[in-house]
Design a protein around this motif. Structure first.
Motif, PDB file in Angstrom:
ATOM      1  N   VAL A   1       0.876  -1.506  -0.053  1.00  0.00           N
ATOM      2  CA  VAL A   1       0.287  -0.013  -0.178  1.00  0.00           C
ATOM      3  C   VAL A   1       0.690   1.208   0.693  1.00  0.00           C
ATOM      4  O   VAL A   1       0.916   2.289  -1.066  1.00  0.00           O
ATOM      5  CB  VAL A   1      -1.051  -0.455   1.427  1.00  0.00           C
ATOM      6  N   ILE A   2       1.960   1.309   1.055  1.00  0.00           N
ATOM      7  CA  ILE A   2       2.864   2.158   0.690  1.00  0.00           C
ATOM      8  C   ILE A   2       3.425   2.751  -0.361  1.00  0.00           C
ATOM      9  O   ILE A   2       3.263   3.329  -0.587  1.00  0.00           O
ATOM     10  CB  ILE A   2       3.976   1.694   1.973  1.00  0.00           C
ATOM     11  N   PHE A   3       3.741   1.534  -1.004  1.00  0.00           N
ATOM     12  CA  PHE A   3       4.434   2.061  -2.755  1.00  0.00           C
ATOM     13  C   PHE A   3       3.563   2.234  -3.678  1.00  0.00           C
ATOM     14  O   PHE A   3       3.630   3.498  -4.328  1.00  0.00           O
ATOM     15  CB  PHE A   3       5.063   0.653  -2.927  1.00  0.00           C
ATOM     16  N   THR A   4       2.390   2.110  -3.310  1.00  0.00           N
ATOM     17  CA  THR A   4       1.659   1.943  -4.537  1.00  0.00           C
ATOM     18  C   THR A   4       1.049   3.560  -3.966  1.00  0.00           C
ATOM     19  O   THR A   4       1.200   4.216  -5.212  1.00  0.00           O
ATOM     20  CB  THR A   4       0.071   1.552  -3.403  1.00  0.00           C
TER      21      THR A   4
ATOM     22  N   GLU B   1       4.764   5.484  -5.953  1.00  0.00           N
ATOM     23  CA  GLU B   1       4.424   5.295  -7.256  1.00  0.00           C
ATOM     24  C   GLU B   1       3.031   6.054  -7.444  1.00  0.00           C
ATOM     25  O   GLU B   1       3.400   7.119  -8.278  1.00  0.00           O
ATOM     26  CB  GLU B   1       3.443   3.913  -7.787  1.00  0.00           C
ATOM     27  N   THR B   2       2.176   6.821  -7.085  1.00  0.00           N
ATOM     28  CA  THR B   2       0.863   7.509  -7.658  1.00  0.00           C
ATOM     29  C   THR B   2       1.634   8.466  -7.330  1.00  0.00           C
ATOM     30  O   THR B   2       0.774  10.062  -8.081  1.00  0.00           O
ATOM     31  CB  THR B   2      -0.361   7.060  -6.970  1.00  0.00           C
ATOM     32  N   SER B   3       1.658   9.131  -6.368  1.00  0.00           N
ATOM     33  CA  SER B   3       2.207  10.476  -6.237  1.00  0.00           C
ATOM     34  C   SER B   3       3.746  11.430  -7.014  1.00  0.00           C
ATOM     35  O   SER B   3       3.982  11.968  -7.102  1.00  0.00           O
ATOM     36  CB  SER B   3       3.037  11.205  -4.755  1.00  0.00           C
ATOM     37  N   CYS B   4       4.371  10.110  -7.483  1.00  0.00           N
ATOM     38  CA  CYS B   4       5.474  10.680  -8.165  1.00  0.00           C
ATOM     39  C   CYS B   4       5.043  10.705  -9.982  1.00  0.00           C
ATOM     40  O   CYS B   4       4.037  10.403 -10.253  1.00  0.00           O
ATOM     41  CB  CYS B   4       5.812   8.965  -9.018  1.00  0.00           C
ATOM     42  N   GLU B   5       5.969  11.742 -10.564  1.00  0.00           N
ATOM     43  CA  GLU B   5       5.524  12.199 -11.807  1.00  0.00           C
ATOM     44  C   GLU B   5       6.138  11.077 -12.407  1.00  0.00           C
ATOM     45  O   GLU B   5       6.340  10.159 -12.611  1.00  0.00           O
ATOM     46  CB  GLU B   5       6.738  13.317 -11.805  1.00  0.00           C
TER      47      GLU B   5
ATOM     48  N   GLN C   1       8.850   6.680  -9.916  1.00  0.00           N
ATOM     49  CA  GLN C   1       7.523   5.960 -10.497  1.00  0.00           C
ATOM     50  C   GLN C   1       8.071   4.450 -10.273  1.00  0.00           C
ATOM     51  O   GLN C   1       7.657   3.274 -10.806  1.00  0.00           O
ATOM     52  CB  GLN C   1       6.947   6.429 -11.254  1.00  0.00           C
ATOM     53  N   PHE C   2       8.532   4.195 -11.355  1.00  0.00           N
ATOM     54  CA  PHE C   2       9.196   2.888 -12.323  1.00  0.00           C
ATOM     55  C   PHE C   2      10.356   1.947 -10.980  1.00  0.00           C
ATOM     56  O   PHE C   2       9.605   0.972 -11.257  1.00  0.00           O
ATOM     57  CB  PHE C   2      10.270   3.119 -13.654  1.00  0.00           C
TER      58      PHE C   2
ATOM     59  N   LEU D   1       8.253  -1.829  -9.932  1.00  0.00           N
ATOM     60  CA  LEU D   1       9.230  -2.727  -9.981  1.00  0.00           C
ATOM     61  C   LEU D   1       8.855  -3.614  -8.505  1.00  0.00           C
ATOM     62  O   LEU D   1       8.673  -4.799  -8.154  1.00  0.00           O
ATOM     63  CB  LEU D   1      10.241  -3.079  -9.635  1.00  0.00           C
ATOM     64  N   ILE D   2       8.820  -2.893  -6.903  1.00  0.00           N
ATOM     65  CA  ILE D   2       9.039  -3.274  -6.351  1.00  0.00           C
ATOM     66  C   ILE D   2       7.624  -3.445  -5.618  1.00  0.00           C
ATOM     67  O   ILE D   2       7.690  -5.091  -4.767  1.00  0.00           O
ATOM     68  CB  ILE D   2       9.461  -2.365  -5.147  1.00  0.00           C
ATOM     69  N   GLU D   3       6.558  -3.492  -6.220  1.00  0.00           N
ATOM     70  CA  GLU D   3       5.169  -3.184  -5.842  1.00  0.00           C
ATOM     71  C   GLU D   3       5.152  -5.200  -6.913  1.00  0.00           C
ATOM     72  O   GLU D   3       5.022  -5.633  -6.242  1.00  0.00           O
ATOM     73  CB  GLU D   3       3.967  -2.718  -6.564  1.00  0.00           C
ATOM     74  N   THR D   4       5.482  -4.797  -7.712  1.00  0.00           N
ATOM     75  CA  THR D   4       6.090  -5.986  -9.325  1.00  0.00           C
ATOM     76  C   THR D   4       6.295  -7.328  -8.230  1.00  0.00           C
ATOM     77  O   THR D   4       5.984  -8.158  -8.052  1.00  0.00           O
ATOM     78  CB  THR D   4       6.733  -6.203 -10.231  1.00  0.00           C
TER      79      THR D   4
END
Length: 87
Positions: free
Chosen positions: A31-34, A37-41, A47-48, A52-55
């Motif tokens: 959840v944290i990494f999601t 990721e959504t807060s990145c440009e 973001q990538f 990758l971490i979420e994957t």
């Protein structure tokens, strides 16, 4: 190692409280990494990296659920217990 012994060992492993804590920690990290990721440009290297971490975390969940399915007494028992996790 015979199949029954492996299934018994997996069942014991998944019944251990540490396993539940580890899975809960991975859920929180996911959840944290999601959110990160959504807060990145859009299209950024950051973001990538988060993607990758979420994957990888998702892959761990797939392996965990696959092993729980293998250790279950039947497919019906597995889905009755873990249908929400599968969704």
């Amino acid at each position: 190692m015979d199949t029954k012994r492996l299934r018994d060992r997996l069942t014991t492993f998944f019944a251990h409280p540490f396993t539940d804590v580890a899975v809960a920690a991975l859920i929180v990290l996911s959840v944290i990494f999601t959110v990160f990721e959504t807060s990145c440009e859009e299209g950024s290297a950051e973001q990538f990296r988060y993607f990758l971490i979420e994957t990888v975390i998702t892959g761990v969940f797939v392996i965990e659920l696959s092993l729980r399915w293998y250790a279950a007494k039947s497919t019906r028992v597995f889905f009755s217990e873990y249908w929400v996790d599968v969704l």
